[in-house]
Scaffold this active site. Sequence first.
Site, PDB file in Angstrom:
ATOM      1  N   SER A  55       0.847  -1.185   0.000  1.00  0.00           N
ATOM      2  CA  SER A  55       0.000   0.000   0.000  1.00  0.00           C
ATOM      3  C   SER A  55       0.890   1.245   0.000  1.00  0.00           C
ATOM      4  O   SER A  55       2.108   1.163   0.097  1.00  0.00           O
ATOM      5  CB  SER A  55      -0.912  -0.010   1.228  1.00  0.00           C
ATOM      6  OG  SER A  55      -1.860  -1.049   1.112  1.00  0.00           O
ATOM      7  N   GLY A  56       0.256   2.403  -0.131  1.00  0.00           N
ATOM      8  CA  GLY A  56       1.011   3.662  -0.160  1.00  0.00           C
ATOM      9  C   GLY A  56       1.157   4.212  -1.561  1.00  0.00           C
ATOM     10  O   GLY A  56       1.748   5.270  -1.752  1.00  0.00           O
ATOM     11  N   HIS A  57       0.624   3.474  -2.559  1.00  0.00           N
ATOM     12  CA  HIS A  57       0.713   3.912  -3.957  1.00  0.00           C
ATOM     13  C   HIS A  57      -0.663   4.284  -4.514  1.00  0.00           C
ATOM     14  O   HIS A  57      -0.857   4.318  -5.732  1.00  0.00           O
ATOM     15  CB  HIS A  57       1.310   2.807  -4.830  1.00  0.00           C
ATOM     16  CG  HIS A  57       2.611   2.271  -4.325  1.00  0.00           C
ATOM     17  ND1 HIS A  57       3.714   3.058  -4.163  1.00  0.00           N
ATOM     18  CD2 HIS A  57       2.975   1.019  -3.921  1.00  0.00           C
ATOM     19  CE1 HIS A  57       4.713   2.320  -3.689  1.00  0.00           C
ATOM     20  NE2 HIS A  57       4.284   1.084  -3.531  1.00  0.00           N
ATOM     21  N   LYS A 105       4.357  -6.171 -10.254  1.00  0.00           N
ATOM     22  CA  LYS A 105       5.477  -5.230 -10.378  1.00  0.00           C
ATOM     23  C   LYS A 105       6.749  -5.944  -9.936  1.00  0.00           C
ATOM     24  O   LYS A 105       6.749  -6.704  -8.960  1.00  0.00           O
ATOM     25  CB  LYS A 105       5.230  -3.995  -9.500  1.00  0.00           C
ATOM     26  CG  LYS A 105       3.927  -3.251  -9.844  1.00  0.00           C
ATOM     27  CD  LYS A 105       3.836  -1.853  -9.236  1.00  0.00           C
ATOM     28  CE  LYS A 105       3.861  -1.803  -7.718  1.00  0.00           C
ATOM     29  NZ  LYS A 105       2.754  -2.558  -7.073  1.00  0.00           N
ATOM     30  N   ASP A 110       7.110  -9.163  -4.060  1.00  0.00           N
ATOM     31  CA  ASP A 110       5.891  -9.329  -4.864  1.00  0.00           C
ATOM     32  C   ASP A 110       6.018 -10.545  -5.773  1.00  0.00           C
ATOM     33  O   ASP A 110       5.087 -11.344  -5.898  1.00  0.00           O
ATOM     34  CB  ASP A 110       5.650  -8.091  -5.745  1.00  0.00           C
ATOM     35  CG  ASP A 110       5.209  -6.876  -4.934  1.00  0.00           C
ATOM     36  OD1 ASP A 110       5.196  -6.952  -3.689  1.00  0.00           O
ATOM     37  OD2 ASP A 110       4.901  -5.833  -5.544  1.00  0.00           O
ATOM     38  N   HIS A 219       9.250   3.514  -3.728  1.00  0.00           N
ATOM     39  CA  HIS A 219       9.334   3.369  -2.270  1.00  0.00           C
ATOM     40  C   HIS A 219      10.402   4.288  -1.715  1.00  0.00           C
ATOM     41  O   HIS A 219      10.879   4.109  -0.599  1.00  0.00           O
ATOM     42  CB  HIS A 219       9.661   1.934  -1.885  1.00  0.00           C
ATOM     43  CG  HIS A 219       8.822   0.940  -2.590  1.00  0.00           C
ATOM     44  ND1 HIS A 219       9.215   0.338  -3.766  1.00  0.00           N
ATOM     45  CD2 HIS A 219       7.585   0.470  -2.314  1.00  0.00           C
ATOM     46  CE1 HIS A 219       8.246  -0.477  -4.163  1.00  0.00           C
ATOM     47  NE2 HIS A 219       7.255  -0.409  -3.315  1.00  0.00           N
TER      48      HIS A 219
END
Lengths: 333, 333
Positions: A55-57, A105, A110, A219
């Site tokens: 998360s954070g994107h 990605k 991931d 990031h």
Amino acid sequence: MKKLINDPRSVVDESVEGFGLAHAGLVTVTADPKYVTRKDAPVAGKVGLVSGGGSGHEPLHAGFVGLGMLDAAVPGAVFTSPTPDQILPATLAVNSGAGVVHIVKNYTGDVLNFETAAELAQAEGVDIRTVLVNDDVAVEDSLYTAGRRGVGGTVLVEKIAGAAAERGDSLDAVAAIGDRVNSNVRTMGVALTACTVPHAGSPSFDLADDEIEIGIGIHGEPGRHKIPMENADGITDRLLDPVLSDLGISGGEKVLLFVNGMGGTPLSELYIVYRRAAQVITERGAAVERSLVGNYITSLEMQGCSISVLRLDDELTQLWDAPVHTAALRWGV
Amino acid sequence: MKKLINDPRSVVDESVEGFGLAHAGLVTVTADPKYVTRKDAPVAGKVGLVSGGGSGHEPLHAGFVGLGMLDAAVPGAVFTSPTPDQILPATLAVNSGAGVVHIVKNYTGDVLNFETAAELAQAEGVDIRTVLVNDDVAVEDSLYTAGRRGVGGTVLVEKIAGAAAERGDSLDAVAAIGDRVNSNVRTMGVALTACTVPHAGSPSFDLADDEIEIGIGIHGEPGRHKIPMENADGITDRLLDPVLSDLGISGGEKVLLFVNGMGGTPLSELYIVYRRAAQVITERGAAVERSLVGNYITSLEMQGCSISVLRLDDELTQLWDAPVHTAALRWGV
């Protein structure tokens, strides 16, 4: 750290819950394990598309769940890969029998976790293909990555592969379209400021008041180099040149130009970058046929942007133009 | 000051030029005097809608030019009203003979300059009505304002009055719909950080590291009070309570809930605010029937948000749902 949050540990839970409330007609949020599916999933006969990541994107990835794009998104903790026990049920939930494409990605965590989930899903009889996105020309290998990182191109892969699935393409055909987009898109970003991961509480890297980082990752992982602050045209050229030369764009070609905000940069500044990038591409004899400008793959409140260029052909253009109905991208419906 | 700009004096020119390049199929940019019109303006038989104001609030207003919303937007310098010699030609350009509605946020400069332009347009035979937006419950009178300020509600007025014009309503009817939206919407905002006007070069107000400003204006002008940082639910309650009580929302009513980012706040945080606001409204017996979450009326890179609540009736809901095709809001087409 000043953030509109209640508790660093509940940021993703509460944000995704709010997302589900705001878009209740569009998506279903499953709380534990956490994933977001298209309201009408699984869609009979259609290949399912699943993406996810830390998360954070936002709006990536949940903001792209809906008709003509993703069937499911799997959010990890902030800047942390989702786990196989999230990815597996999301995959099963959107499988109508036509198989599922994972859009991943290229970050080590991931890749590993989607691989494990794919194996488990295959063991349950679901046919899986994986499209790996690695469009960042800034660096080879990096913190969290072997090879190139997946960044802005991900949005374009998800839109165009999603349109292919929606028109009824087979599992292999959807994956091939996703790969074709990835092969024809390149991206590079810049950070003017760092961002702060909520549970860390302090900025994830240092930038002096007069310094920017060229080739930043989403990031905040290192890019090519830190340089003194420059004007927008200069910065645009530094991002666009490697993108165009790596992609090998030549005169007469048609492209989609995507100027993406990192989360904390005003839209007005993104249009100043767009202006220069469009001028340079036009001067080189290529034609900007489609555009996307805004915050689509972000790094929390980081200030900065990325520039992606996608080489278009008639089919990719048609799939880009196809109807889409998600929280963050919508047209034609 | 780190911004993606070339020269503080050319920010608006270059940003609007980039906007025009990115959305060439949708809008026409006139450079001098500066305004943005819908590509197909004037639309025969349709009432024209013109709005405008200082730049720095993007996507407001140019991002809302297109089918079903504004016919023209007039951008001033950053946080500075546009001049009558911009507003007048924009008004003339979108007049098809059915008259033009000016949608004006309640700031002294905007009100005066739109008034002057309206008189000049009327002298040229154009019938003008003005909808004044003053939805901010935070303060009466303020820096730049007599009475309440026009803030987030402006987006909803432009969408809904735009839909009324598009369906063929008369000049008086479009203005009446705009007034009805303004009468039924209230907004309050918070700033976590200040913003920096490019030509000023330093933050436009001071906030300590542990301080926020409740009731902030969209130019960083003072709100109700500075308080120590709180959690998202606490801040949401401080914004929502005055909005709901001023609006007099009672059980059984239907509302649109709009959580707007000030430009520098991550989308994930806006959804945390949305979650709490939707819960509180539901607990009070009202129903959130429509939602809007994102950066629509911003203050450059300011971190913070505003909450708007619009009381819906069947007609306003239908007009909200009507097709819209602009750079920043699009559905149904």
